[in-house]
Design an enzyme around this catalytic site. Structure first.
Site, short mmCIF file in Angstrom:
data_model
loop_
_atom_site.label_atom_id
_atom_site.label_comp_id
_atom_site.label_asym_id
_atom_site.label_seq_id
_atom_site.Cartn_x
_atom_site.Cartn_y
_atom_site.Cartn_z
CG HIS A 46 -30.14 34.99 12.97
ND1 HIS A 46 -28.80 34.70 12.39
CD2 HIS A 46 -29.57 33.40 13.47
CE1 HIS A 46 -28.25 33.56 11.68
NE2 HIS A 46 -28.97 32.91 12.62
CD GLU A 47 -31.10 31.36 16.35
OE1 GLU A 47 -31.60 30.54 16.46
OE2 GLU A 47 -29.86 31.72 16.70
CG HIS A 50 -33.23 29.82 12.72
ND1 HIS A 50 -33.07 29.71 11.48
CD2 HIS A 50 -32.60 30.60 12.98
CE1 HIS A 50 -31.63 29.85 10.93
NE2 HIS A 50 -31.24 30.34 12.41
#
Length: 219
Positions: A46-47, A50
């Site tokens: 998920h990170e 980003h």
């Protein structure tokens, strides 16, 4: 590490026994620990969503840190354009959505005949559900959650006022935090100790992070 231990205990004693009553305690604890570790692997992905989009906009990413309720990609500077921040904020939930779809698709096609197959199904199904939970929680419109960053980006883009957008998003983050604390306290009164503690910890974390972000912006 505390959250990994708490998740392992919760899964091994409250979640998995209902789906696999014939499993011995050692197997349930092993499945709980594996699921907790794999959840944080999903958080890393998920990170990374980003981080990769931030780098695509020319914003350096210096580290990814896992903490109590997820992770954070540390960027060298904030976005200078609201729509760049919007794209960066959306990237993480998009990765979690893709992971949830993969896990749901896998769970729907797994045969369940033997005990090992049931064990795999339990882990995969848990990862599918928890990634949906990560999406829902992260899209709450309170800073510093992804939903709060999306809100800030939209308000910033419409008003051209970065401070106003940050103040609004952080204010909503503080309100959401107190709301989660109140929900946790209510669940404690209903006898749901695990759920109550989770909501209280989440609320306190979100409140403190929102207020810290606002102080940083003002500074």
């Amino acid at each position: 590490l505390f959250i990994v231990a708490l998740m392992t205990w919760s899964l091994a004693t409250q979640v998995f026994p209902g789906d696999a009553p014939s499993f011995p305690p050692a197997a349930l604890w092993a499945l709980g620990a594996l699921s907790a570790v794999l959840l944080f692997a999903c958080v890393i992905l998920h990170e990374l969503g980003h981080a990769l989009v931030a780098r695509a906009f020319g914003i350096p990413v210096v580290a990814i840190t896992l903490f109590m309720f997820g992770g954070v990609a540390h960027i060298a500077r904030e976005s200078r354009r609201p729509w760049a921040e919007l794209a960066i904020a959306v990237a993480g939930p998009a990765v979690s959505l893709a992971l949830a779809a993969i896990f749901y698709w896998t769970a729907a096609r797994l045969p369940v005949i033997t005990a090992p197959q049931l064990a795999v199904l339990l882990v995969v199904r848990y990862l599918a559900m928890v990634n949906i939970g990560v999406i829902i929680f992260n899209l709450l419109p309170g800073f510093p959650l992804d939903g709060g960053r999306i809100l800030r980006a939209v308000v910033w883009g419409l008003t051209r006022n970065y401070r106003l957008a940050t103040t609004l998003a952080c204010g909503l983050g503080t309100l959401l935090g107190w709301g989660l604390v109140a929900l946790g306290a209510w669940r404690l009164t209903r006898g749901s100790w695990t759920g109550g503690i989770w909501y209280i910890l989440l609320g306190l974390f979100l409140k403190d992070a929102a207020q810290a972000s606002l102080r940083q912006t003002e500074a």
